[in-house]
Design an enzyme around this catalytic site. Structure first.
Site, PDB file in Angstrom:
ATOM      1  CE  LYS A 262      -3.499  -2.682  -0.152  1.00  0.00           C
ATOM      2  NZ  LYS A 262      -4.372  -3.220   0.878  1.00  0.00           N
TER       3      LYS A 262
HETATM    4  C1  PLP Z   1      -5.333  -4.261   1.282  1.00  0.00           C
HETATM    5  C2  PLP Z   1      -6.781  -4.020   1.342  1.00  0.00           C
HETATM    6  C3  PLP Z   1      -7.550  -4.323   2.471  1.00  0.00           C
HETATM    7  C4  PLP Z   1      -7.003  -5.105   3.639  1.00  0.00           C
HETATM    8  O1  PLP Z   1      -5.921  -4.563   4.244  1.00  0.00           O
HETATM    9  P1  PLP Z   1      -4.927  -5.482   5.118  1.00  0.00           P
HETATM   10  O2  PLP Z   1      -4.087  -4.482   5.806  1.00  0.00           O
HETATM   11  O3  PLP Z   1      -4.198  -6.365   4.175  1.00  0.00           O
HETATM   12  O4  PLP Z   1      -5.775  -6.265   6.074  1.00  0.00           O
HETATM   13  C5  PLP Z   1      -8.870  -3.966   2.479  1.00  0.00           C
HETATM   14  N1  PLP Z   1      -9.444  -3.362   1.424  1.00  0.00           N
HETATM   15  C6  PLP Z   1      -8.759  -3.080   0.309  1.00  0.00           C
HETATM   16  C7  PLP Z   1      -9.451  -2.397  -0.811  1.00  0.00           C
HETATM   17  C8  PLP Z   1      -7.412  -3.414   0.226  1.00  0.00           C
HETATM   18  O5  PLP Z   1      -6.733  -3.169  -0.902  1.00  0.00           O
END
Ligand code: PLP
Length: 392
Positions: A195
């Site tokens: 991210k």
């Molecule tokens: C990555 C992601 C999540 C989950 O996040 P984590 O930190 O991996 O639990 C939720 N929603 C979206 C759209 C994502 O891309």
């Protein structure tokens, strides 16, 4: 014609270029080291500092840091009071964690179709699937493009719905001059390494509402309330929560990374612009629309294959590009296509025609701040090479 790597030819590059990668620098490492040798290791003063910095960045009153983005979504659904009998309208084009959070609260996920041009959930489609049982909206800023909150919020206000924005892709973006985080009642973030900034695992919920912030803090700590601050050994559990705490050393990484978000974003934006310039008018790829007045977060660079111009399907194209050492991938299979959703809720083909029309054409190209122009040229060369082989 050049032989493809899948056919025994030489790949475009010798090592795999992933679709995403974290950027960890020496000062990030130093910050974590310092936090690790302090008195607190788990939730302590650095978590509080990280939360203040996040809230300040987004221009909201509260940030509540949690263990990951999935926990952030679940905590937000819990804080919103979602329960069995409630319906929550969301998009089918997301990581399943978005919808899973609704189901974990015992509520019913209802899928509204996407706008085929922006790939975000459509306000008109939301109106079509709303019922008297609708309690909340859970839109996702897909790939990093903020949803049209200027339409979603008034619609929600009119109907008494809560808006929880999944901004795992868009943190760092903005819309109509307001940062992502300040566009909905609650906004959830993920700090997974792919991210926009990372804490390893981690997440947060941003909100201006004191009542939501209080509930979020309770939920991540077993639902515990302290009725008397002078006697912190006395506590009470009026509602079931869980342990969704983030650690101080993860927050130290988060604080350090947050200071780099703008720099990371500028590089992502540069690379995205370059992709868009080079791929504009491509015979083989279509790019999603960018709304005006919006700063795209650029978590993902998503393109849509014009499959009618190929003699192969998406899987063959993706396999061929990966053999060229270009780590393209797919975001996402539609949530309601997962067998769990089909079996539990009876959802099937035809539910969201626009989403289904793009599902089989989506392909994500590599995009991350440490990627060089040379890496990007490799991607573009590999696309030319593979597309030439499979052009109809
Ligand atoms: C990555 C992601 C999540 C989950 O996040 P984590 O930190 O991996 O639990 C939720 N929603 C979206 C759209 C994502 O891309």
């Amino acid at each position: 014609m050049e032989r493809l790597a899948t056919q025994g030819g030489r790949p475009v590059r010798p090592t795999l270029l992933p679709y995403a990668h974290q950027t960890i620098e020496p000062d990030d490492v130093a910050a974590v080291g310092e936090a690790l040798t302090a008195d607190w290791i788990t939730q302590g003063p650095v978590v509080a500092r990280f939360e203040r910095a996040l809230a300040e960045h987004a221009g909201v009153k509260h940030a509540v840091a949690v263990a990951n983005g999935t926990a952030a979504l679940h905590a937000a659904c819990w804080a919103a009071g979602l329960a069995p009998g409630d319906e929550v309208i969301t998009t089918p084009l997301s990581f399943a964690a978005t919808t899973n959070a609704i189901v974990h609260q015992g509520a019913q996920p209802v899928f509204a179709d996407i706008d085929g041009a922006t790939l975000n959930v459509s306000a008109d489609a939301i109106k079509r699937v709303a019922t008297p049982r609708t309690r909340a909206l859970l839109p996702v800023d897909f790939a990093g493009l903020p949803c049209e909150y200027e339409r979603l919020l008034p619609l929600a206000r009119e109907n008494g719905w809560i808006v929880i924005a999944d901004a795992a892709h868009s943190f760092g973006g903005a819309a109509n001059g307001r940062p992502v985080g300040a566009l909905a009642d609650m906004t959830t973030l993920s700090f997974h390494p792919v991210k926009l900034i990372t804490t390893g695992e981690g997440g947060a919920v941003l909100t201006d509402r004191d009542d939501f912030a209080e509930r979020l803090r309770a939920m991540r700590h077993h639902g515990i309330r302290y009725p008397d601050p002078a006697r912190p050994w006395r506590y009470e559990i009026p509602e079931l929560g869980t342990n969704y705490r983030l650690t101080d050393f993860q927050s130290a990484l988060g604080l350090s990374q947050l200071g780099k978000l703008d720099r990371f974003w500028r590089r992502r934006d540069q690379l995205a612009r370059r992709y868009r310039e080079r791929l504009a008018g491509s015979r083989f790829l279509e790019l999603p629309d960018l709304a005006t007045g919006v700063r795209h977060g650029w978590h993902l660079f998503v393109a849509m294959l014009r499959l009618e111009r190929f003699s192969a399907d998406r899987d063959v194209i993706v396999t061929s590009l990966r053999a060229e050492n270009i780590g393209v991938t797919v975001h996402y299979p539609l949530v309601y296509r997962h067998s769990f959703y089909a079996e539990r809720f009876g959802y099937g083909p035809g539910l969201c025609p626009s989403a289904e029309a793009v599902e089989g054409r989506l392909m994500t190209l590599p995009l991350f701040p440490a990627m060089t122009d040379h890496d990007q040229d490799d991607v573009l060369r590999a696309l030319d090479k593979v597309f030439a082989r499979y052009a109809r």
